[in-house]
Design a protein around this motif. Sequence first.
Motif, PDB file in Angstrom:
ATOM      1  N   THR A 218       0.849  -1.193   0.000  1.00  0.00           N
ATOM      2  CA  THR A 218       0.000   0.000   0.000  1.00  0.00           C
ATOM      3  C   THR A 218       0.879   1.235   0.000  1.00  0.00           C
ATOM      4  O   THR A 218       1.591   1.501   0.979  1.00  0.00           O
ATOM      5  CB  THR A 218      -0.919   0.033   1.235  1.00  0.00           C
ATOM      6  OG1 THR A 218      -1.701  -1.161   1.278  1.00  0.00           O
ATOM      7  CG2 THR A 218      -1.829   1.244   1.201  1.00  0.00           C
ATOM      8  N   ARG A 219       0.852   1.969  -1.094  1.00  0.00           N
ATOM      9  CA  ARG A 219       1.664   3.177  -1.183  1.00  0.00           C
ATOM     10  C   ARG A 219       0.801   4.407  -0.918  1.00  0.00           C
ATOM     11  O   ARG A 219      -0.212   4.635  -1.601  1.00  0.00           O
ATOM     12  CB  ARG A 219       2.328   3.299  -2.557  1.00  0.00           C
ATOM     13  CG  ARG A 219       3.186   4.553  -2.691  1.00  0.00           C
ATOM     14  CD  ARG A 219       3.879   4.654  -4.032  1.00  0.00           C
ATOM     15  NE  ARG A 219       4.577   5.929  -4.132  1.00  0.00           N
ATOM     16  CZ  ARG A 219       5.803   6.160  -3.662  1.00  0.00           C
ATOM     17  NH1 ARG A 219       6.473   5.177  -3.080  1.00  0.00           N
ATOM     18  NH2 ARG A 219       6.372   7.337  -3.786  1.00  0.00           N
ATOM     19  N   VAL A 224      -3.711   5.152  -1.177  1.00  0.00           N
ATOM     20  CA  VAL A 224      -4.460   5.911  -0.179  1.00  0.00           C
ATOM     21  C   VAL A 224      -3.886   7.321  -0.188  1.00  0.00           C
ATOM     22  O   VAL A 224      -2.676   7.501  -0.327  1.00  0.00           O
ATOM     23  CB  VAL A 224      -4.340   5.267   1.231  1.00  0.00           C
ATOM     24  CG1 VAL A 224      -2.897   5.183   1.684  1.00  0.00           C
ATOM     25  CG2 VAL A 224      -5.179   6.019   2.251  1.00  0.00           C
ATOM     26  N   THR A 225      -4.751   8.299  -0.089  1.00  0.00           N
ATOM     27  CA  THR A 225      -4.277   9.676  -0.193  1.00  0.00           C
ATOM     28  C   THR A 225      -3.795  10.193   1.157  1.00  0.00           C
ATOM     29  O   THR A 225      -4.215   9.735   2.224  1.00  0.00           O
ATOM     30  CB  THR A 225      -5.387  10.606  -0.698  1.00  0.00           C
ATOM     31  OG1 THR A 225      -6.451  10.653   0.281  1.00  0.00           O
ATOM     32  CG2 THR A 225      -5.948  10.112  -2.023  1.00  0.00           C
ATOM     33  N   LEU A 226      -2.909  11.162   1.084  1.00  0.00           N
ATOM     34  CA  LEU A 226      -2.415  11.810   2.297  1.00  0.00           C
ATOM     35  C   LEU A 226      -3.559  12.531   3.005  1.00  0.00           C
ATOM     36  O   LEU A 226      -3.630  12.554   4.248  1.00  0.00           O
ATOM     37  CB  LEU A 226      -1.299  12.794   1.927  1.00  0.00           C
ATOM     38  CG  LEU A 226      -0.545  13.448   3.075  1.00  0.00           C
ATOM     39  CD1 LEU A 226       0.013  12.417   4.038  1.00  0.00           C
ATOM     40  CD2 LEU A 226       0.574  14.332   2.526  1.00  0.00           C
ATOM     41  N   GLU A 227      -4.468  13.083   2.209  1.00  0.00           N
ATOM     42  CA  GLU A 227      -5.619  13.779   2.793  1.00  0.00           C
ATOM     43  C   GLU A 227      -6.482  12.825   3.620  1.00  0.00           C
ATOM     44  O   GLU A 227      -6.993  13.193   4.693  1.00  0.00           O
ATOM     45  CB  GLU A 227      -6.469  14.423   1.689  1.00  0.00           C
ATOM     46  CG  GLU A 227      -5.800  15.586   0.970  1.00  0.00           C
ATOM     47  CD  GLU A 227      -4.692  15.142   0.027  1.00  0.00           C
ATOM     48  OE1 GLU A 227      -3.838  15.979  -0.318  1.00  0.00           O
ATOM     49  OE2 GLU A 227      -4.677  13.938  -0.353  1.00  0.00           O
ATOM     50  N   PHE A 238       6.043  10.171   9.207  1.00  0.00           N
ATOM     51  CA  PHE A 238       6.568   9.878   7.874  1.00  0.00           C
ATOM     52  C   PHE A 238       7.950   9.238   8.009  1.00  0.00           C
ATOM     53  O   PHE A 238       8.876   9.833   8.563  1.00  0.00           O
ATOM     54  CB  PHE A 238       6.660  11.160   7.040  1.00  0.00           C
ATOM     55  CG  PHE A 238       5.320  11.784   6.754  1.00  0.00           C
ATOM     56  CD1 PHE A 238       4.548  11.324   5.695  1.00  0.00           C
ATOM     57  CD2 PHE A 238       4.816  12.809   7.538  1.00  0.00           C
ATOM     58  CE1 PHE A 238       3.304  11.885   5.424  1.00  0.00           C
ATOM     59  CE2 PHE A 238       3.583  13.386   7.282  1.00  0.00           C
ATOM     60  CZ  PHE A 238       2.813  12.917   6.223  1.00  0.00           C
ATOM     61  N   ALA A 239       8.054   8.010   7.500  1.00  0.00           N
ATOM     62  CA  ALA A 239       9.315   7.267   7.586  1.00  0.00           C
ATOM     63  C   ALA A 239       9.539   6.490   6.301  1.00  0.00           C
ATOM     64  O   ALA A 239       9.833   5.295   6.326  1.00  0.00           O
ATOM     65  CB  ALA A 239       9.280   6.334   8.791  1.00  0.00           C
ATOM     66  N   MET A 240       9.407   7.177   5.161  1.00  0.00           N
ATOM     67  CA  MET A 240       9.472   6.486   3.865  1.00  0.00           C
ATOM     68  C   MET A 240      10.861   5.995   3.522  1.00  0.00           C
ATOM     69  O   MET A 240      11.028   5.144   2.666  1.00  0.00           O
ATOM     70  CB  MET A 240       8.991   7.409   2.733  1.00  0.00           C
ATOM     71  CG  MET A 240       7.541   7.804   2.827  1.00  0.00           C
ATOM     72  SD  MET A 240       7.313   9.301   3.784  1.00  0.00           S
ATOM     73  CE  MET A 240       7.873  10.540   2.656  1.00  0.00           C
ATOM     74  N   GLY A 421       3.575  11.070  -5.789  1.00  0.00           N
ATOM     75  CA  GLY A 421       2.288  11.115  -5.096  1.00  0.00           C
ATOM     76  C   GLY A 421       2.320  11.891  -3.795  1.00  0.00           C
ATOM     77  O   GLY A 421       1.282  12.165  -3.201  1.00  0.00           O
ATOM     78  N   LEU A 422       3.529  12.234  -3.344  1.00  0.00           N
ATOM     79  CA  LEU A 422       3.696  12.982  -2.084  1.00  0.00           C
ATOM     80  C   LEU A 422       4.587  14.203  -2.320  1.00  0.00           C
ATOM     81  O   LEU A 422       5.366  14.594  -1.446  1.00  0.00           O
ATOM     82  CB  LEU A 422       4.305  12.081  -1.006  1.00  0.00           C
ATOM     83  CG  LEU A 422       3.495  10.850  -0.610  1.00  0.00           C
ATOM     84  CD1 LEU A 422       4.324   9.931   0.291  1.00  0.00           C
ATOM     85  CD2 LEU A 422       2.213  11.265   0.126  1.00  0.00           C
ATOM     86  N   GLU A 423       4.465  14.771  -3.481  1.00  0.00           N
ATOM     87  CA  GLU A 423       5.351  15.866  -3.869  1.00  0.00           C
ATOM     88  C   GLU A 423       5.319  17.034  -2.896  1.00  0.00           C
ATOM     89  O   GLU A 423       6.330  17.740  -2.733  1.00  0.00           O
ATOM     90  CB  GLU A 423       4.987  16.360  -5.279  1.00  0.00           C
ATOM     91  CG  GLU A 423       5.364  15.412  -6.402  1.00  0.00           C
ATOM     92  CD  GLU A 423       4.368  14.265  -6.602  1.00  0.00           C
ATOM     93  OE1 GLU A 423       4.644  13.371  -7.426  1.00  0.00           O
ATOM     94  OE2 GLU A 423       3.308  14.284  -5.914  1.00  0.00           O
TER      95      GLU A 423
END
Length: 649
Positions: A218-219, A224-227, A238-240, A421-423
């Motif tokens: 799941t990205r 799934v959106t950040l919103e 956040f630990a990408m 997707g997380l710009e």
Amino acid sequence: MAAPNQPKTEGLTFRRFKEGQSRKDRRLSEWIFQGDESHKCPEYVLSTPPCQGSCPSGEDIRGWLNIVRGIEKPTGGMGWQEYAFRRLTDANPFPAVMGRVCPAPCEKGCNRNMVEDHVGINSVEHFIGNWALEHKLGFGEPGPDTGKKVAIVGGGPAGLAAAYQLRRKGHAVTIFDEHAELGGMMRYGIPGFRTPREVLDGEIQRILDLGVEVRLNTRVGRDVTLEQLDKDYDAIFFAMGAQSGRTLPVPGSDAPNCVTAMAFLRAFNEGRLQYVGKRVVVIGGGDTSIDVATVARRLGNITKINESDRPEYVLQGHVAHDVAAVSAREGAEVILISRATIDKMNANKAEVEHALAEGIEIRGGVTPVEVIKGPDGRATHLRVAEFEMVNGETKIKPGTETDIPADLIVSAIGQAVDFTGLEELNNGKGLMSADKFYRVPGKEKWFVGGDVLRPHLLTTAIGHAAIAVDGMDAYLRGQELEKRPKVDVRHFDEVRKWIESGHEYREVHGYYEGTSFDKGILHNFEDRSQKYIIPANELFLGHFPYTPRNKRKEIILTAEQALGNFQERLLPLSEQETVAEAKRCMSCGLCFECDNCVIYCPQTAVFKVPKKDNPTTGRYVDTDYTKCIGCHICADVCPTGYIKMGMGE
């Protein structure tokens, strides 16, 4: 000088003075015999040792070493192994992994380096981690439920450490990870012969057993959106990580067989990459480049290869190698290119030695200039040259260019974060920004840690998570974020140990006359551990004789033996060796019960605490201030620097 019964080991044992030197700042008679004029008396001062101050994850290293060696006694019926595990994992939930792969900045900071050699902290941690897995130790129950939910984006070392700390505080946790398995760089960036997968899986499972929800494959930003996360959760961590590699910044690096180290290691760790080309060139100089080179040496080459089975197609995710072809393997020629000379490379020196022993050629002091392509567009050579730095710019030395044949070129020059997707999280420098609490500026419920904040060590990511969780916990409970201590690590809690061992305790506010008779206070005790790291020159190093380090056995492979060998190379110490190694710790800044102060006190003012009064760690000795004349001898002979002359200041 060496002790009479001890062979002289020049450069290994501690010497305060070299031949012909002496103390000239003060007459000996003044130093010793006029001490009775002093208005000062001994006080007990807890400081942080440099091993802990150097540990990015903030472990109470001195604490768990003292448990292993038998100075601090377990409570609650635990054996020392479990008690040490509990103390260690208060900061770091991955002792078996970190005991194997951490480059151990704690050992570089160890004051014992001034005597002969550092304490083998990693090797003791390795033993504790293994023991806990073998005896199936868990983390117990999570903290009381707070009703708060936290989303963690990324299931690597920072995300998993944050989940562990959050569950201990009672918050619900859901980890979102784009991979099929958790672990991040511990799984996809480090080869299994350095981190056995059963070890990693066992340490991850302990965290999940605390009640952590996981959503794999799941990205965030795609599935799934950040919103949506911001709406559904009370806080986000956040630990990408930084699991994308950096390509070579030279012409021709767009060749299909010129790939990044991250793509290479991920394909290998997922089992898709089974062999490489005949000639592999790796560019780097850090631990990742060594990992790539040693993996390539083990995978080797096969004599007959189909066009569709070329390594670059596997690395791009199009195909996976047929395992049946492995039997036809032969050795690959592996060359590692580094801008730094071999002795200046950032990679762990032991790993460099392993690579050389396995037949990997290392060429230092050269830089890539160009990737040479063939008619089909594939790289055939890497052109390198000697260089010099002029005003911060690389200047190639004319006539030093050399072309190195290559079937596969791997760039291990750095890592990058994939913000697809997380710009909005990108701070413009390819990372995320945070304040001193690891909170994202302008976002009170967003926190961050790990390589997405600053690519560094696994232990650094674990430390980020602990600090961020403290901030998240305060936010979730509606509290102000407290100022972080100057020395921001776990500290030995003298008061907790005092109460734990059956003593009464009360705080003293305002002026209070110094006394050795009030049993309700920790008399004349000062805790400086949150602001002071004790250096070697404040210890009585002459107390410590030359004691060689108990080193772990390492399996050294030849070039032929490395081919196809994916067995673990680092062997743990035995229990007896582990205890012996822990006993080499000098317990800097905390009493380790050597009796020097009692033996040398000319007034018998310093005495052992009677057993009926229940002595405890750090309170093994006491001072009768009606007898003390302030002669400072106890402080002079204290090996750990725990005794300071004070009270009159």
